[in-house]
Design an enzyme around this catalytic site. Structure first.
Site, mmCIF file in Angstrom:
data_model
loop_
_atom_site.group_PDB
_atom_site.id
_atom_site.type_symbol
_atom_site.label_atom_id
_atom_site.label_comp_id
_atom_site.label_asym_id
_atom_site.label_seq_id
_atom_site.Cartn_x
_atom_site.Cartn_y
_atom_site.Cartn_z
ATOM 1 C CB SER A 1 36.602 30.903 32.139
ATOM 2 O OG SER A 1 37.032 30.593 30.854
ATOM 3 C CG ASP B 1 31.250 34.896 27.882
ATOM 4 O OD1 ASP B 1 31.927 34.669 26.850
ATOM 5 O OD2 ASP B 1 31.487 34.351 28.979
ATOM 6 N NE ARG C 1 46.344 37.070 27.640
ATOM 7 C CZ ARG C 1 45.504 36.561 28.525
ATOM 8 N NH1 ARG C 1 44.975 35.366 28.324
ATOM 9 N NH2 ARG C 1 45.207 37.209 29.620
ATOM 10 C CG HIS D 1 35.142 34.692 28.681
ATOM 11 N ND1 HIS D 1 34.206 33.886 29.291
ATOM 12 C CD2 HIS D 1 36.354 34.127 28.965
ATOM 13 C CE1 HIS D 1 34.820 32.875 29.901
ATOM 14 N NE2 HIS D 1 36.115 33.009 29.726
ATOM 15 C CG ASP D 2 38.220 40.017 29.591
ATOM 16 O OD1 ASP D 2 38.623 38.856 29.793
ATOM 17 O OD2 ASP D 2 38.850 40.866 28.936
#
Lengths: 375, 195
Positions: free
Chosen positions: A154, A319, A224, A352-353
């Site tokens: 990232s 992602d 968040r 994305h994680d």
């Protein structure tokens, strides 16, 4: 082969730099401290160093745990250690908390020497390039002339890419995971909503909340929560939470009903409990500003002409925050410049994680790549 | 590592230091061979995770891509040679990929199993789909989706304006000069665009 192991208990180290750091914004940091951790041993030739760059919420604590806090495991512990893909029996691995951070490196909560008070909103804007510049100074301090590899996911991948452009002679390999050569408008838009959540929190006090003894926890929590939505894929969220109701039926309330609400609130609260809002603001801006192609008329391949490293670029199928298409832009631009580059698009449902998980194909590929790096 | 006799032919057609793209590069053994004997700057294309891993282990540049969707992103005329070794018969988009190979490459090198090989014809006459060294799979598990002969491929090239610059045909490893469509199990082509 050995069974993958933890690097064990680690101790963060602190490096103080008295020489001012010129920043891309034109500003400068008069002096600063970097917190870092190292794993493995630097070899006699000083040729086996690997820098791991962290993303938005990461830190210098990449692997292992703290003796007095055994539950505090490094954020990329599944990658770094003896027998792990980034094998500390071969490599000397370094994690650095970036400037503007909130884990001990000089940041907005540090004391501004000019005022004797916390920097707060007066902390200068720091960019990916500035972070890389500071990392290079730390490398100088540690006697590392050239990194065998710089690795990041990232935003960390942006730093690895920037290394190949700022210090092409100082990096052998760049490993860019779930990264991008610049953010899309959509991506900047998410960052802007996150920032507005913080900036409009009544407890923000123009960024000087430290003096008021409060933190803009609501804004940071919202930021968040929004982030988490974008780090997961639609499918992953459906699989994990679906439409599951806490009470088994609708109770017509704004308290948690759907499990996804519970998850987001929990993640938001947890994050707001330890992360600094000013760091969040600065870091999202660093993400937005990063665009090495900008000075080359938007042509990434012109920007990457400076790079001489070998590259491994990895993306994940689901992602959408840092989509495979963004990684492919990097790959094709490297190809144009005849760089050695390999590219893998890992099938994963975690969005994305995924870059923090230990999918067998993903880690197998990284292990194979690191294994071939000569030190 | 796998080494196949069509590699010999392909190697002869590659000049030292060329830029080479190998489509369906498998474990990267051809590119590795070409790097060693021709010092090519090679890139492989694969879409299979295990083969991709094998390439990285072999120290080969490999790009994951679904070739069925073409080679978008690769620049026109960037490569000296674009190779597809024994993979064309496993692709649906036959004409599309041939056009793409000649777009991104100065020349294309294609090898494929000849379904017109006499043993294959004999097998059909005997009532069964052929299984041989060049067609090692059973009909129910073959990755091949296109079944064509040397004569068919020649006709396709003519139809699409693709110039056959050279063609070599083999029965296993023996060069076949006469009646290749009947006597050869594998053909290797060097293709170009009209001048």
């Amino acid at each position: 082969m050995i069974q993958p192991q933890s690097v064990g208990a680690v101790v963060p180290q602190r490096a103080h730099f008295a020489e001012p750091l010129p920043l891309r914004s034109g500003d400068a940091l008069p002096e600063y401290e970097l917190l870092y951790e190292t794993y493995g041993e630097l070899n006699a030739a000083r040729s086996n160093a690997v820098l791991v760059c962290h993303a938005l919420s990461g830190s210098h604590h990449v692997a292992g745990h703290y003796a007095d806090d055994p539950g505090n495991i490094g954020w990329w512990d599944n990658l770094v250690g003896p027998g792990k893909p980034l094998d500390t029996r071969k490599f000397f691995v370094i994690g650095v908390n970036n400037l503007g951070g909130c884990h001990g490196t000089t940041g907005p909560a540090s004391i501004n020497p000019a005022s004797g008070k916390p920097w707060g909103a007066d902390f200068p804007f720091v960019t990916v390039e500035d972070w890389v510049g500071a990392q290079a100074r730390l490398a100088d301090r540690l006697g590392i002339e050239r990194f065998a590899a710089v690795v990041g996911g990232s935003l960390g991948g942006m730093q690895a890419l920037s290394w190949t452009l700022q210090y092409p002679e100082r990096i052998g390999h760049a490993v860019l995971v779930a990264s991008a050569p610049r953010l899309t408008a959509q991506n900047i838009a998410f960052n802007e909503v996150a920032r507005q959540a913080i900036l409009t929190d009544p407890d923000f006090h123009g960024g000087h909340y430290y003096e008021h003894g409060v933190v803009p926890a609501r804004g940071l929590k919202l930021a968040r929560m929004l982030g988490h939505i974008t780090y997961l894929s639609d499918d992953a969220m459906a699989d994990k939470f679906g439409r599951t109701l806490r009470h088994g039926k609708a109770v017509y309330s704004y308290d948690v009903e759907f499990e996804i609400e519970s998850y987001l609130r929990y993640q938001g609260d947890k994050f707001a409990g330890f992360f600094d809002a000013n760091t969040y603001l600065l870091t999202t801006k660093a993400l937005d500003y990063f665009d090495p192609a900008f000075e080359h008329g938007g042509l990434l391949r012109a920007a990457l002409a400076r790079a001489s490293a070998d590259f491994l670029v990895v993306s994940f199928s689901t992602d959408w925050r840092f989509s495979p298409a963004r990684s492919r832009e990097i790959v094709y631009s490297l190809l144009h410049n005849r760089r050695n580059v390999s590219y893998a698009e890992i099938e994963s449902d975690a969005g994305h994680d995924s870059f923090l998980l230990d999918d067998a194909h993903y880690h197998g590929l990284l292990a194979a790549y690191f294994d071939r790096i000569k030190v | 590592m796998a080494y196949r006799y069509d590699y010999e032919v392909i190697t002869k057609w590659i000049s030292p230091g060329e830029r080479v793209l190998d489509l369906g590069c498998g474990d990267g053994s051809l590119l590795r061979h070409l790097a060693e004997v021709r010092q090519v700057q090679g890139y492989g294309v694969e879409n299979d995770a295990d083969k991709l891993l094998a390439c990285v282990r072999n120290g080969i540049n490999v790009i994951q891509m679904d070739m069925e969707k073409g080679l978008a992103g690769l620049e026109d005329g960037f490569f000296d040679h674009v190779i597809m070794s024994l993979s064309l018969q496993a692709m649906h988009n036959t004409q599309g990929i041939l056009a793409e190979m000649l777009r991104v490459g100065r020349e294309a090198v294609v090898s494929f199993p000849n379904f017109g090989y006499w043993r294959h014809r004999q097998s059909i006459l005997n009532g069964h789909m052929p299984v041989s060294e060049s067609l090692p799979h059973q009909w129910f598990n073959t990755p091949n989706v296109r079944f064509f002969t040397i004569a068919d491929f020649d006709a396709l090239c003519a139809m699409n304006g693709i110039v056959v610059r050279e063609r070599l045909a083999f029965d296993e490893s023996t060069l076949i000069e006469e009646e290749p469509n009947f006597l050869a199990s594998v053909a290797v082509y060097r293709l170009g665009r009209p001048d």
